[in-house]
Design a protein around this motif. Sequence first.
Motif, PDB file in Angstrom:
ATOM      1  N   GLY A  24       0.828  -1.191   0.000  1.00 45.83           N
ATOM      2  CA  GLY A  24       0.000   0.000   0.000  1.00 45.83           C
ATOM      3  C   GLY A  24       0.866   1.245   0.000  1.00 45.83           C
ATOM      4  N   SER A  25       0.324   2.340  -0.524  1.00 43.03           N
ATOM      5  CA  SER A  25       1.062   3.605  -0.553  1.00 43.03           C
ATOM      6  C   SER A  25       0.075   4.765  -0.509  1.00 43.03           C
ATOM      7  N   GLN A  26       0.588   5.944  -0.270  1.00 41.52           N
ATOM      8  CA  GLN A  26      -0.165   7.196  -0.278  1.00 41.52           C
ATOM      9  C   GLN A  26      -1.412   7.144   0.607  1.00 41.52           C
ATOM     10  N   LEU A  27      -1.226   6.726   1.839  1.00 46.11           N
ATOM     11  CA  LEU A  27      -2.305   6.731   2.823  1.00 46.11           C
ATOM     12  C   LEU A  27      -2.727   8.177   3.071  1.00 46.11           C
ATOM     13  N   ARG A  28      -4.023   8.445   2.915  1.00 44.97           N
ATOM     14  CA  ARG A  28      -4.515   9.813   3.033  1.00 44.97           C
ATOM     15  C   ARG A  28      -5.957   9.813   3.554  1.00 44.97           C
ATOM     16  N   PRO A  29      -6.422  10.959   4.059  1.00 46.19           N
ATOM     17  CA  PRO A  29      -7.792  11.033   4.559  1.00 46.19           C
ATOM     18  C   PRO A  29      -8.808  10.894   3.424  1.00 46.19           C
ATOM     19  N   GLN A  30      -9.954  10.330   3.768  1.00 47.73           N
ATOM     20  CA  GLN A  30     -11.084  10.214   2.841  1.00 47.73           C
ATOM     21  C   GLN A  30     -12.331  10.561   3.629  1.00 47.73           C
ATOM     22  N   ARG A  31     -13.212  11.314   3.046  1.00 44.88           N
ATOM     23  CA  ARG A  31     -14.465  11.667   3.719  1.00 44.88           C
ATOM     24  C   ARG A  31     -15.616  11.205   2.838  1.00 44.88           C
ATOM     25  N   LEU A  32     -16.498  10.384   3.408  1.00 42.21           N
ATOM     26  CA  LEU A  32     -17.723   9.975   2.733  1.00 42.21           C
ATOM     27  C   LEU A  32     -18.872  10.567   3.525  1.00 42.21           C
ATOM     28  N   SER A  33     -19.623  11.446   2.894  1.00 37.62           N
ATOM     29  CA  SER A  33     -20.664  12.216   3.578  1.00 37.62           C
ATOM     30  C   SER A  33     -20.003  12.942   4.746  1.00 37.62           C
ATOM     31  N   ASN A  34     -20.442  12.694   5.956  1.00 35.07           N
ATOM     32  CA  ASN A  34     -19.860  13.379   7.112  1.00 35.07           C
ATOM     33  C   ASN A  34     -18.980  12.442   7.934  1.00 35.07           C
TER      34      ASN A  34
END
Length: 96
Positions: A24-34
């Motif tokens: 895995g690479s480029q772990l980053r935040p993700q927002r789905l709805s709230n």
Amino acid sequence: MRADELRDLILDGLREEGAVNVSGSQLRPQRLSNVDGVRFDFAMTDAGSLNYKGTAAAVERDGKLTALVWLAPGEHYHDRDVVAVNRMLDGMQFAQ
């Protein structure tokens, strides 16, 4: 779960299905709805030695895990479609 734990859970699931050389690479935040979650890219090889690349997003909501996993052969289809898939994931929302 922490972001790295969500990532590792999905990568372990790919391994359980027979994938090898999973990273895995480029772990980053993700927002789905709230709901805050995580997004990352990954690479793997299947049992037939075909190389894949993909993107996964995961969030915990109401005690349940929602995971979206997209993968495509790395030699052509991934690079062709990754921008459209990322755009789709950027706009994903839970139904009301």
